[in-house]
Design a protein around this motif. Structure first.
Motif, short mmCIF file in Angstrom:
data_model
loop_
_atom_site.label_atom_id
_atom_site.label_comp_id
_atom_site.label_asym_id
_atom_site.label_seq_id
_atom_site.Cartn_x
_atom_site.Cartn_y
_atom_site.Cartn_z
N HIS A 1 -3.68 34.30 38.45
CA HIS A 1 -2.55 33.90 37.61
C HIS A 1 -1.68 35.10 37.23
CE1 HIS A 1 -3.18 29.62 37.13
NE2 HIS A 1 -4.48 29.85 37.08
N LEU A 2 -2.30 36.25 36.98
CA LEU A 2 -1.51 37.44 36.67
C LEU A 2 -0.56 37.76 37.82
CD1 LEU A 2 -0.75 40.05 35.18
CD2 LEU A 2 -2.76 41.13 36.27
N TYR B 1 4.56 37.84 40.78
CA TYR B 1 5.32 37.44 41.97
C TYR B 1 6.57 36.66 41.57
CZ TYR B 1 6.45 34.72 46.17
OH TYR B 1 7.10 34.13 47.23
N TYR B 2 6.40 35.74 40.64
CA TYR B 2 7.56 34.97 40.19
C TYR B 2 8.56 35.85 39.42
CZ TYR B 2 5.74 30.40 41.62
OH TYR B 2 5.30 29.32 42.36
N GLU B 3 8.07 36.86 38.72
CA GLU B 3 9.01 37.78 38.06
C GLU B 3 9.87 38.48 39.11
OE1 GLU B 3 8.58 39.89 34.33
OE2 GLU B 3 8.29 41.73 35.50
N LYS C 1 4.68 30.95 32.58
CA LYS C 1 3.57 29.99 32.61
C LYS C 1 2.28 30.66 33.09
CE LYS C 1 1.95 26.07 35.36
NZ LYS C 1 2.30 25.14 36.47
N HIS C 2 2.37 31.42 34.16
CA HIS C 2 1.16 31.99 34.75
C HIS C 2 0.64 33.20 33.96
CE1 HIS C 2 0.68 29.48 38.29
NE2 HIS C 2 2.00 29.44 38.36
N ILE C 3 1.54 34.03 33.46
CA ILE C 3 1.10 35.18 32.67
C ILE C 3 0.42 34.71 31.39
CG2 ILE C 3 1.82 37.23 31.38
CD1 ILE C 3 2.07 37.69 34.35
N ILE C 4 1.01 33.75 30.72
CA ILE C 4 0.42 33.24 29.48
C ILE C 4 -0.93 32.59 29.76
CG2 ILE C 4 0.67 31.45 27.71
CD1 ILE C 4 3.62 32.19 27.54
N LYS C 5 -1.03 31.87 30.86
CA LYS C 5 -2.31 31.25 31.23
C LYS C 5 -3.37 32.33 31.48
CE LYS C 5 -4.14 27.68 34.35
NZ LYS C 5 -4.25 26.59 33.36
N ALA C 6 -3.00 33.39 32.17
CA ALA C 6 -3.93 34.48 32.44
C ALA C 6 -4.45 35.08 31.14
CB ALA C 6 -3.25 35.56 33.28
N VAL C 7 -3.55 35.31 30.19
CA VAL C 7 -3.93 35.96 28.93
C VAL C 7 -4.83 35.06 28.09
CG1 VAL C 7 -3.07 36.85 26.73
CG2 VAL C 7 -1.89 37.42 28.86
N HIS C 8 -4.43 33.81 27.94
CA HIS C 8 -5.08 32.96 26.94
C HIS C 8 -6.27 32.17 27.48
CE1 HIS C 8 -2.17 33.83 23.82
NE2 HIS C 8 -1.23 33.76 24.75
N GLU C 9 -6.31 31.89 28.76
CA GLU C 9 -7.40 31.08 29.29
C GLU C 9 -8.49 31.91 29.96
OE1 GLU C 9 -6.34 27.58 31.45
OE2 GLU C 9 -4.58 27.18 30.19
N TYR C 10 -8.16 33.14 30.37
CA TYR C 10 -9.14 33.95 31.10
C TYR C 10 -9.22 35.37 30.54
CZ TYR C 10 -8.27 30.01 34.18
OH TYR C 10 -8.10 28.74 34.66
N PRO C 11 -9.53 35.51 29.26
CA PRO C 11 -9.60 36.85 28.67
C PRO C 11 -10.71 37.69 29.29
CG PRO C 11 -10.50 35.22 27.16
CD PRO C 11 -9.87 34.45 28.28
N HIS D 1 -5.12 43.62 29.29
CA HIS D 1 -4.23 44.20 28.28
C HIS D 1 -2.80 44.29 28.83
CE1 HIS D 1 -7.06 45.18 25.09
NE2 HIS D 1 -7.93 45.50 26.04
N LEU D 2 -2.68 44.63 30.10
CA LEU D 2 -1.35 44.67 30.70
C LEU D 2 -0.67 43.31 30.61
CD1 LEU D 2 -0.04 46.33 33.87
CD2 LEU D 2 0.08 43.84 33.73
#
Length: 206
Positions: free
Chosen positions: A159-160, A165-167, A177-187, A194-195
């Motif tokens: 997801h990161l 890639y989309y950026e 959508k994907h960055i937030i999912k990476a942070v909040h669902e897969y800590p 942290h990045l």
């Protein structure tokens, strides 16, 4: 995952280490990493530069500075850092992709893709698929599916990098959508987690 208070505690620790050992380059590298986690991007670069000035042989190992350059919008310097890093770690997909991301910002996606360096031996399935995504040989769905096969870490990284890639493609909502999912669902207890957290903060998504 480290919260603001624990990061401030860690920063204080490295301040003390540097005070006691001002000529130890690793103290500056470690403090620079903490500053990056706190979204103190320019300050992190200052510490990485200081480490390099003390120990010039560290230059091709300062991948952290390349990441900081990206978020400081110093994209040409970022690309140069990752090119240097790849002289000592030529099979690292992440450094290759970050070089691509930097080049995209000042030369465009087409030039970045055309200059993508060849990497064949990354042991991580998800990162091999991420490489193929940036090379134009697979889809974002393929990358996400590869991540599903490698547990929490694989899901986070898929997801990161799909978000990044989309950026590069300037598709902001999909990136978010994907960055937030990476942070909040897969800590993860991982610098790249942290990045991702810093990314969403600097993009104004929190």
């Amino acid at each position: 995952m480290a919260n603001q208070n624990s990061l401030e505690y860690e920063l204080n620790h490295w301040n003390q280490v540097i005070h006691s050992h001002p000529h130890d380059p690793q103290g500056y590298v470690r403090r620079g990493m903490v500053k990056f986690k706190l979204a103190q991007i320019d300050e992190s670069i200052t510490d990485f530069d200081r480490a390099e000035s003390i120990a010039p042989h560290l230059s091709p190992y300062l991948w952290q500075r390349g990441l900081s350059y990206y978020y400081a919008e110093r994209f040409e310097e970022g690309a140069q850092q990752f090119e240097l890093d790849l002289t000592v770690n030529p099979q690292d997909v992440e450094e290759t992709v970050w070089r691509y991301l930097c080049i995209t910002q000042f030369k465009g996606v087409s030039e970045a893709q055309n200059s993508l360096l060849v990497v064949r031996n990354d042991p991580r399935l998800v990162m091999r698929c991420v490489y193929e995504l940036f090379a134009g040989n697979c889809t974002t769905d393929d990358a996400i599916a590869a991540g599903q096969k490698e547990g929490r870490r694989g899901r986070f990284y898929s997801h990161l990098y799909v978000g990044l890639y989309y950026e590069a493609q300037e598709e902001v909502e999909r990136s978010r959508k994907h960055i937030i999912k990476a942070v909040h669902e897969y800590p993860l207890d991982d610098y790249m987690w942290h990045l991702a957290s810093v990314h969403q903060r600097l993009r104004g998504w929190i």
